[in-house]
Design a protein around this motif. Structure first.
Motif, PDB file in Angstrom:
ATOM      1  N   GLY A 161       0.827  -1.200   0.000  1.00 48.57           N
ATOM      2  CA  GLY A 161       0.000   0.000   0.000  1.00 48.57           C
ATOM      3  C   GLY A 161       0.861   1.250   0.000  1.00 48.57           C
ATOM      4  O   GLY A 161       1.850   1.355  -0.731  1.00 48.57           O
ATOM      5  N   GLY A 162       0.459   2.221   0.804  1.00 54.76           N
ATOM      6  CA  GLY A 162       1.222   3.450   0.910  1.00 54.76           C
ATOM      7  C   GLY A 162       0.923   4.405  -0.220  1.00 54.76           C
ATOM      8  O   GLY A 162      -0.089   4.287  -0.922  1.00 54.76           O
ATOM      9  N   THR A 163       1.779   5.360  -0.419  1.00 48.91           N
ATOM     10  CA  THR A 163       1.579   6.382  -1.445  1.00 48.91           C
ATOM     11  C   THR A 163       1.868   5.811  -2.833  1.00 48.91           C
ATOM     12  O   THR A 163       2.487   4.754  -2.971  1.00 48.91           O
ATOM     13  N   ARG A 164       1.412   6.537  -3.847  1.00 49.68           N
ATOM     14  CA  ARG A 164       1.603   6.083  -5.219  1.00 49.68           C
ATOM     15  C   ARG A 164       3.071   6.180  -5.621  1.00 49.68           C
ATOM     16  O   ARG A 164       3.758   7.160  -5.298  1.00 49.68           O
ATOM     17  N   SER A 165       3.556   5.180  -6.344  1.00 53.16           N
ATOM     18  CA  SER A 165       4.947   5.156  -6.778  1.00 53.16           C
ATOM     19  C   SER A 165       5.173   6.203  -7.852  1.00 53.16           C
ATOM     20  O   SER A 165       4.256   6.595  -8.568  1.00 53.16           O
ATOM     21  N   PRO A 166       6.408   6.673  -8.009  1.00 47.67           N
ATOM     22  CA  PRO A 166       6.685   7.668  -9.046  1.00 47.67           C
ATOM     23  C   PRO A 166       6.493   7.074 -10.446  1.00 47.67           C
ATOM     24  O   PRO A 166       6.565   5.858 -10.633  1.00 47.67           O
ATOM     25  N   LYS A 167       6.213   7.952 -11.386  1.00 47.98           N
ATOM     26  CA  LYS A 167       6.002   7.509 -12.772  1.00 47.98           C
ATOM     27  C   LYS A 167       7.273   6.830 -13.292  1.00 47.98           C
ATOM     28  O   LYS A 167       8.375   7.353 -13.112  1.00 47.98           O
ATOM     29  N   PRO A 168       7.158   5.652 -13.888  1.00 50.92           N
ATOM     30  CA  PRO A 168       8.354   4.949 -14.376  1.00 50.92           C
ATOM     31  C   PRO A 168       9.079   5.744 -15.450  1.00 50.92           C
ATOM     32  O   PRO A 168       8.463   6.448 -16.262  1.00 50.92           O
ATOM     33  N   ARG A 169      10.382   5.629 -15.464  1.00 57.56           N
ATOM     34  CA  ARG A 169      11.189   6.377 -16.426  1.00 57.56           C
ATOM     35  C   ARG A 169      11.065   5.762 -17.814  1.00 57.56           C
ATOM     36  O   ARG A 169      11.148   4.526 -17.961  1.00 57.56           O
ATOM     37  N   ARG A 170      10.902   6.590 -18.790  1.00 51.88           N
ATOM     38  CA  ARG A 170      10.785   6.120 -20.169  1.00 51.88           C
ATOM     39  C   ARG A 170      12.054   6.484 -20.956  1.00 51.88           C
ATOM     40  O   ARG A 170      12.472   7.646 -20.947  1.00 51.88           O
ATOM     41  N   LEU A 171      12.607   5.485 -21.599  1.00 50.77           N
ATOM     42  CA  LEU A 171      13.825   5.682 -22.376  1.00 50.77           C
ATOM     43  C   LEU A 171      13.512   5.463 -23.860  1.00 50.77           C
ATOM     44  O   LEU A 171      12.926   4.438 -24.223  1.00 50.77           O
ATOM     45  N   GLY A 172      13.857   6.374 -24.701  1.00 48.70           N
ATOM     46  CA  GLY A 172      13.682   6.214 -26.144  1.00 48.70           C
ATOM     47  C   GLY A 172      12.340   6.664 -26.671  1.00 48.70           C
ATOM     48  O   GLY A 172      11.388   6.977 -26.024  1.00 48.70           O
TER      49      GLY A 172
END
Length: 234
Positions: A223-234
Motif C-alpha cells: 500500500g502506501g503512497t503512489r509510486s513515481p512515474k516509471p522512467r521512459r527511455l527512447g
C-alpha cells in the motif's frame, strides 16, 4: 603576647635534632606523589619473550644440530614466522593472551552468529560486518574504495568491495573469532550477485564454511503512497 604565642615562638626557636631513622623517612612530597601516581606499565613483548626463552632453556639443554647455537629467543621468532605463514596461532600471541588481564569484550549471546550485511541497490553497494551484539566491525561502500559516480553501481565495484572487506577481516584475524556467520541480502542491484560470487570463490574460502544462514531483508511495499512515474527511455 599570650602564653600560646610564646610557646609557639619558643618551639620554633629550638633546634630540631634529626635522627638517622627520621632522615631516611623524610623525602620531598612531590616524589612521593609521583611514585604513587605512576601507572604500572605492562611488561613489554621483548621482556615476555626473553622470559619465555629463559624458561625454555631451564627446562632442558638446546637441541643439537645446525641450529643448536641459536638462542631461544631467535628460535621463538623463527617458529612464529612459520606458524604465521600457516595461519596458526603464534607463540607470541599465546604469550600475550596469557599475560593479558583485561576482560574480553562481550560480543552478545553465544548462540547469535556474526552478520555479513550486503545492501545492493541500483546506485551503490554497501557491506557491513557486525558482531552478534550488532556492533559493526567494518562498514564500507563502493565509493570508499575509489569508485566514483556511475561506476559505483557496477558489478566490478561490488566484487572488489567484497574482496576488500574479506581481506580486512583476515588482516584483523576475525576469521579466527567468527564461528558462525549469517549473510543478509538486501536489494536487487548488481552487487547482490557479485558479493555472492566472492563468498563462493577463492577469496571467501575462510568464511564460506562458517555460513549457517542466508536471509533476505529487502524492503517490500504494502500500500502506501503512489509510486513515481516509471522512467521512459527512447
Amino acid at each position: 603576647m599570650s602564653r600560646i604565642q610564646n610557646r609557639l615562638l619558643a618551639a620554633a626557636r629550638t633546634p630540631i635534632s634529626y635522627s638517622q631513622t627520621t632522615l631516611q623517612c623524610i623525602r620531598p612530597f612531590s616524589q612521593t606523589c609521583s611514585r604513587h601516581d605512576e601507572p604500572k606499565r605492562p611488561p613489554s613483548l621483548l621482556s615476555m619473550l626473553s622470559r619465555s626463552a629463559q624458561s625454555s632453556q631451564s627446562r632442558g639443554p638446546p637441541r643439537p644440530g645446525p641450529g643448536g647455537d641459536m638462542s631461544a629467543l631467535q628460535r621463538i621468532l623463527a617458529q612464529d614466522a612459520v606458524l604465521g605463514a600457516r595461519n596458526l596461532p603464534t607463540m607470541t600471541e599465546q604469550i600475550l593472551g596469557e599475560n593479558q588481564n583485561e576482560a574480553k569484550e562481550d560480543w552478545g549471546p553465544a548462540n547469535e552468529p556474526f552478520h555479513f550485511h550486503i545492501y545492493a541497490h541500483k546506485h551503490n553497494c554497501h557491506i557491513t560486518v557486525t558482531k552478534p551484539n550488532r556492533n559493526a566491525i567494518i562498514s564500507k561502500s563502493a565509493g570508499d574504495i575509489g569508485f566514483k559516480k556511475a561506476k559505483r553501481s557496477t558489478y566490478d565495484a561490488a566484487y572488489q568491495l567484497t574482496a576488500y572487506i574479506i581481506d580486512k577481516l583476515h588482516q584483523g584475524n576475525w576469521h579466527k573469532n567468527i564461528t558462525a556467520l549469517e549473510v543478509v541480502l538486501r536489494g536487487f542491484g548488481a552487487g547482490r550477485e557479485a558479493a555472492t560470487k566472492v563468498l563462493l570463490g577463492t577469496e571467501g574460502r575462510m568464511l564460506r564454511d562458517k555460513i549457517v544462514k542466508v536471509s533476505d531483508s529487502t524492503r517490500l511495499k504494502f500500500g502506501g503512497t503512489r509510486s513515481p512515474k516509471p522512467r521512459r527511455l527512447g
